[in-house]
Design a protein around this motif. Structure first.
Motif, short mmCIF file in Angstrom:
data_model
loop_
_atom_site.label_atom_id
_atom_site.label_comp_id
_atom_site.label_asym_id
_atom_site.label_seq_id
_atom_site.Cartn_x
_atom_site.Cartn_y
_atom_site.Cartn_z
N MET A 298 34.87 22.65 -13.50
CA MET A 298 33.87 22.43 -14.75
C MET A 298 34.94 21.82 -15.83
N TRP A 299 35.83 22.55 -16.08
CA TRP A 299 36.73 22.17 -17.12
C TRP A 299 37.55 20.98 -16.72
N ASP A 300 38.02 20.58 -15.62
CA ASP A 300 38.60 19.36 -15.12
C ASP A 300 37.59 18.34 -15.24
N PHE A 301 36.45 18.46 -14.94
CA PHE A 301 35.29 17.40 -15.19
C PHE A 301 35.34 16.97 -16.58
N ILE A 302 35.35 17.86 -17.49
CA ILE A 302 35.26 17.57 -18.90
C ILE A 302 36.24 17.01 -19.49
N VAL A 303 37.46 17.44 -19.04
CA VAL A 303 38.91 16.64 -19.40
C VAL A 303 38.88 15.35 -19.07
N GLU A 304 38.40 15.21 -17.73
CA GLU A 304 38.41 13.81 -16.97
C GLU A 304 37.62 12.56 -17.86
N ARG A 305 36.51 13.23 -18.45
CA ARG A 305 35.51 12.49 -18.88
C ARG A 305 35.30 12.80 -20.41
N ARG A 306 36.31 13.35 -21.15
CA ARG A 306 36.14 13.85 -22.37
C ARG A 306 35.90 12.39 -23.32
N SER A 307 36.59 11.39 -23.40
CA SER A 307 36.14 10.04 -23.89
C SER A 307 34.86 9.51 -23.86
N GLN A 308 34.39 9.62 -22.58
CA GLN A 308 32.82 9.01 -22.38
C GLN A 308 31.93 10.16 -23.06
N LEU A 309 32.41 11.49 -22.78
CA LEU A 309 31.65 12.43 -23.42
C LEU A 309 31.47 12.36 -24.82
N LEU A 310 32.53 11.93 -25.48
CA LEU A 310 32.58 11.97 -27.07
C LEU A 310 31.79 10.72 -27.69
N ILE A 311 32.02 9.53 -26.67
CA ILE A 311 31.22 8.39 -27.18
C ILE A 311 29.80 8.52 -26.97
N ASN A 312 29.41 9.16 -25.80
CA ASN A 312 27.87 9.42 -25.70
C ASN A 312 27.31 10.42 -26.43
N THR B 156 22.51 10.88 -14.21
CA THR B 156 23.59 10.50 -13.05
C THR B 156 23.39 11.80 -12.24
N GLY B 157 23.57 13.19 -12.87
CA GLY B 157 23.57 13.97 -12.30
C GLY B 157 22.18 14.35 -11.18
N LEU B 158 21.28 14.02 -11.72
CA LEU B 158 19.71 14.13 -11.10
C LEU B 158 19.53 13.09 -9.75
N THR B 159 20.06 12.09 -10.12
CA THR B 159 20.14 11.01 -9.07
C THR B 159 20.81 11.19 -8.05
N GLY B 160 22.15 11.92 -8.22
CA GLY B 160 23.18 12.15 -7.40
C GLY B 160 23.04 13.63 -7.09
N TYR B 161 21.91 14.37 -7.04
CA TYR B 161 21.57 15.62 -6.75
C TYR B 161 22.19 15.93 -5.23
N GLY B 162 22.99 16.94 -5.42
CA GLY B 162 23.74 17.31 -4.04
C GLY B 162 25.18 16.99 -4.03
N ASN C 87 29.66 16.19 -8.32
CA ASN C 87 29.58 16.63 -9.73
C ASN C 87 28.31 16.30 -10.21
N ALA C 88 27.06 16.62 -9.36
CA ALA C 88 25.78 16.47 -9.83
C ALA C 88 25.37 17.67 -11.08
N PHE C 89 25.71 18.83 -10.57
CA PHE C 89 25.67 19.93 -11.40
C PHE C 89 26.42 19.68 -12.69
N ASN C 90 27.71 19.39 -12.70
CA ASN C 90 28.61 19.28 -13.86
C ASN C 90 27.96 18.31 -14.80
N ASN C 91 27.38 17.25 -14.18
CA ASN C 91 26.83 16.24 -15.24
C ASN C 91 25.73 16.61 -15.79
N VAL C 92 24.82 17.26 -15.32
CA VAL C 92 23.63 18.00 -15.90
C VAL C 92 24.00 19.00 -16.96
N PHE C 93 24.76 19.88 -16.45
CA PHE C 93 25.24 21.19 -17.19
C PHE C 93 25.93 20.79 -18.41
#
Length: 214
Positions: free
Chosen positions: A1-15, A167-173, A176-182
């Motif tokens: 989860m933390w790695d997911f956030i770190v890798e996408r921190r820029s996009q998360l901040l922008i969004n 993205t998480g819902l369309t890629g269910y299963g 990173n589907a759960f990580n995106n949504v959560f």
């Protein structure tokens, strides 16, 4: 989860910024529209049942259904997202604005008239300041509601954290589907709480102590 956030921190901040900006614009537009309608209702009391009916019925319209109706007119993009979020944002503010303006003491209005105030001057110096605490309460409710509704913006390629959710819902299963949504959901909740805190501070700065005590 933390790695997911770190890798996408820029996009998360922008969004995240875009999500808040979308809600901010929608709530500002909604406040202007709602207060204008509320002023009209107080001038023409026969319109109050209509305003209440619109507020009640509007909240029952599914957000996806509204977007489906808007797409042929406003097309896919930010415009449709802003219109949809603004539509829902108006409803709580309108109801509170009507109640707030109608609750202003007639004695105060008579005093203002006796001091030579015009209708317009009485409106922005007496009516709106006295009704502001109730209106602001509606704005707080509207903002919290809009933070959730704004997630649908991704459905029409609009801005915000809804992109991660879809993205998480369309890629269910997927991995990173759960990580995106959560992560996006938690971010929306946190941002909503921050906005509510800012509105509380705004109330402290704009509502006189006498009205707050009352």
């Amino acid at each position: 989860m933390w790695d997911f956030i770190v890798e996408r921190r820029s996009q998360l901040l922008i969004n995240g910024f875009n999500h808040v900006y979308l809600v901010f614009l929608a709530v500002v537009f909604a406040t202007i529209i709602a207060v204008a309608i509320a002023i009209l209702v107080t001038r023409l009391p026969k319109l109050e049942p209509v305003a209440n009916a619109v507020s009640a019925i509007g909240l029952t319209i599914p957000s996806f259904a509204l977007i489906g109706l808007l797409i042929p007119v406003s097309k896919i993009g930010d415009g449709t997202a802003i219109i949809a979020v603004t539509f829902y944002a108006v409803l709580p503010i309108l109801r509170n604005a009507v109640v707030g303006l109608q609750g202003v003491s007639p004695t105060l209005l008579e005093s203002a008239k006796g001091m030579g105030m015009s209708e317009f001057t009485s409106l922005y110096k007496v009516r709106i300041p006295m009704a502001w605490p109730v209106i602001l309460a509606g704005i707080r409710v509207s903002t919290q509601m809009s933070m959730g509704i704004a997630a649908i913006a991704a459905y029409v390629l609009g801005p915000g954290l809804g992109t991660f959710i879809f993205t998480g819902l369309t890629g269910y299963g997927g991995a990173n589907a759960f990580n995106n949504v959560f992560v996006a959901t938690v971010a929306i909740i946190v941002l909503a709480l921050i906005l509510d805190l800012l509105l509380i501070i705004l109330g402290r700065l704009t509502i006189s102590k006498g009205i707050r005590v009352a």
